[in-house]
Design a protein around this motif. Structure first.
Motif, short mmCIF file in Angstrom:
data_model
loop_
_atom_site.label_atom_id
_atom_site.label_comp_id
_atom_site.label_asym_id
_atom_site.label_seq_id
_atom_site.Cartn_x
_atom_site.Cartn_y
_atom_site.Cartn_z
N ARG A 299 0.80 -1.18 -0.16
CA ARG A 299 0.04 -0.03 0.22
C ARG A 299 0.80 1.27 -0.02
N ASP A 300 1.77 1.37 0.81
CA ASP A 300 2.68 2.54 0.82
C ASP A 300 3.38 2.58 -0.47
N LEU A 301 3.84 1.45 -1.10
CA LEU A 301 4.72 1.74 -2.46
C LEU A 301 3.59 1.96 -3.54
N ASN A 302 2.36 1.62 -3.39
CA ASN A 302 1.20 2.10 -4.43
C ASN A 302 1.09 3.51 -4.08
N ARG A 303 1.04 3.90 -2.82
CA ARG A 303 0.97 5.59 -2.54
C ARG A 303 2.01 6.32 -3.26
N GLY A 309 2.25 9.50 -10.52
CA GLY A 309 1.42 9.19 -11.87
C GLY A 309 1.53 7.84 -12.27
N LEU A 310 1.84 6.78 -11.58
CA LEU A 310 2.01 5.57 -11.93
C LEU A 310 0.56 4.67 -11.42
#
Length: 399
Positions: A299-303, A309-310
């Motif tokens: 979740r942290d990585l996706n934030r 903008g990825l």
């Protein structure tokens, strides 16, 4: 220019032979390189050689570190080690240092306090001033196949080392190189095995578990993790971006596994296989914590990806528990130390089911039974899995 004279007595007669005998015969039972180096320096100091500070700088094949520094001081109990970061060679502190000059091909680099005619390296001069050192000399440590490392010795005697002491150290360095290279290679072997097969499997291999087909049956929690949509990403993205993405993803899911006592056995493209042996205390709880921490890290990585903008990365984690064969599988000349058995297949099928059930983490009823209080799990019912005879009771890791 300040003149320097031999101000100390020459080393005791026979000291060279005594130190060679210790290095090549008596130190054979010293397992660790650090202890050999410290024992050598202790004996130099005890027998009148004015060594107060000494270091070994050795390059390694570690994925995170360029090398290690082993430090000995006269007033410390035992040697100290620290890791040297990649990028060290580009730093201002390294350029022009004795170590840089030795690695560039110099046969010796020396600095004595108060000596003019050559600008002292600032960090070396600062170290010598702080520790009261008067003379520092560095030499190459020549290992086989032309590999070159660095050894340095510093004196705290007024006037520094005598010429006889410099000659003694120069004569002893080839023997020190032979003795330390053996232990350095042992350390590198263990380090590479830990890096590529994991510490537990590496220990078994070093202890002789190298015969094809050899292995043991163990009860374990098995975790399979996979990244979704990776084929499309790898086809559309530049190679370096794909590698960076995989490294970020594996950092997120691997660190929790290792932190909670799991062992990553292999990476399979964009997936991984890990086990948590059930003979470890609270293995079930540790496995569940690893899965939850991996979910939080993703979740942290996706934030962070969203901030750039990825698109977010999808993934699935399947966990099962059961008996697996843990050992060597492969051809006559190429082996893989891994686990096989129906329990591994069930974990893989659970991971595949995460997408259909829109869940990040799914575990089996057999795994849930390991937990004293499985309150973090929500039962989703029983589901048929390909290759599994009976429908399997499946739980979701709750938020």
């Amino acid at each position: 220019m300040i003149e320097h004279h031999d101000t100390g007595e020459a080393p005791a007669p026979g000291l060279r032979d005594a130190l060679l005998r210790w290095l090549l015969h008596d130190a054979v039972d010293e397992r660790f390189l650090d202890d050999v180096f410290a024992g050598f320096c202790d004996r130099l100091r005890r027998d009148g050689v004015a060594v107060a500070h000494a270091t070994l700088h050795l390059r390694t094949n570690h994925p995170q570190w360029l090398g290690i520094e082993i430090l000995w001081r006269k007033d410390c109990h035992g040697p100290r080690s620290r890791n040297l970061d990649y990028g060290l060679f580009e730093t201002v502190g390294f350029r022009g240092s004795p170590a840089a000059r030795i690695l560039a091909g110099a046969e010796m680099a020396r600095h004595r306090r108060g000596e003019t005619g050559g600008e002292a390296h600032p960090e070396v001069a600062g170290l010598m001033a702080v520790e009261g050192l008067t003379d520092l000399a560095a030499w190459p440590m020549r290992y086989t196949l032309g590999r070159r490392h660095v050894a340095s010795f510093a004196s705290d005697r007024p006037g520094g080392f005598t010429q006889a002491e410099i000659t003694l150290l120069t004569d002893l360095l080839p023997a020190l190189a032979v003795v330390t290279e053996v232990r350095h290679r042992n350390r590198l072997t263990r380090l590479l095995l830990d890096t590529y097969v994991g510490p537990h499997a590496g220990e078994m291999i070093l202890n002789g578990a190298t015969r094809r087909g050899s292995g043991v049956t163990v009860e374990a929690a098995i975790m399979v993790v996979d990244l979704r949509g990776f084929t499309r990403i790898s086809e559309l993205w530049p190679r370096d971006d794909v590698i960076a993405l995989l490294n970020d993803y594996f950092d997120a899911v691997c660190c929790p596994v290792e932190r909670n006592g799991g062992e990553i056995l292999k990476f399979m493209g964009d997936g991984l296989l890990a086990i948590f042996p059930l003979d470890q205390p609270d293995a079930g709880g540790a496995t569940l914590r690893a899965a939850d921490e991996a979910r939080r890290a993703m979740r942290d990585l996706n934030r962070l990806r969203a901030d750039r903008g990825l698109d977010p990365l999808g993934y699935g984690i399947g966990v099962h528990a059961g008996a697996v064969m843990y050992g060597n599988i492969g051809s006559r000349t190429r082996l893989d130390f891994t686990v096989i058995g129906p329990a591994v297949n069930v974990a893989a099928r659970l991971e595949g089911l995460t997408k259909a059930l829109d869940a990040d983490v799914l575990v089996s009823g057999a795994f849930a039974a390991l937990l004293d209080a499985p309150t973090a799990l929500a039962c989703l019912g029983s589901f048929p899995l390909r290759g599994v005879g009976e429908p399997l009771e499946v739980y979701r890791l709750a938020e």
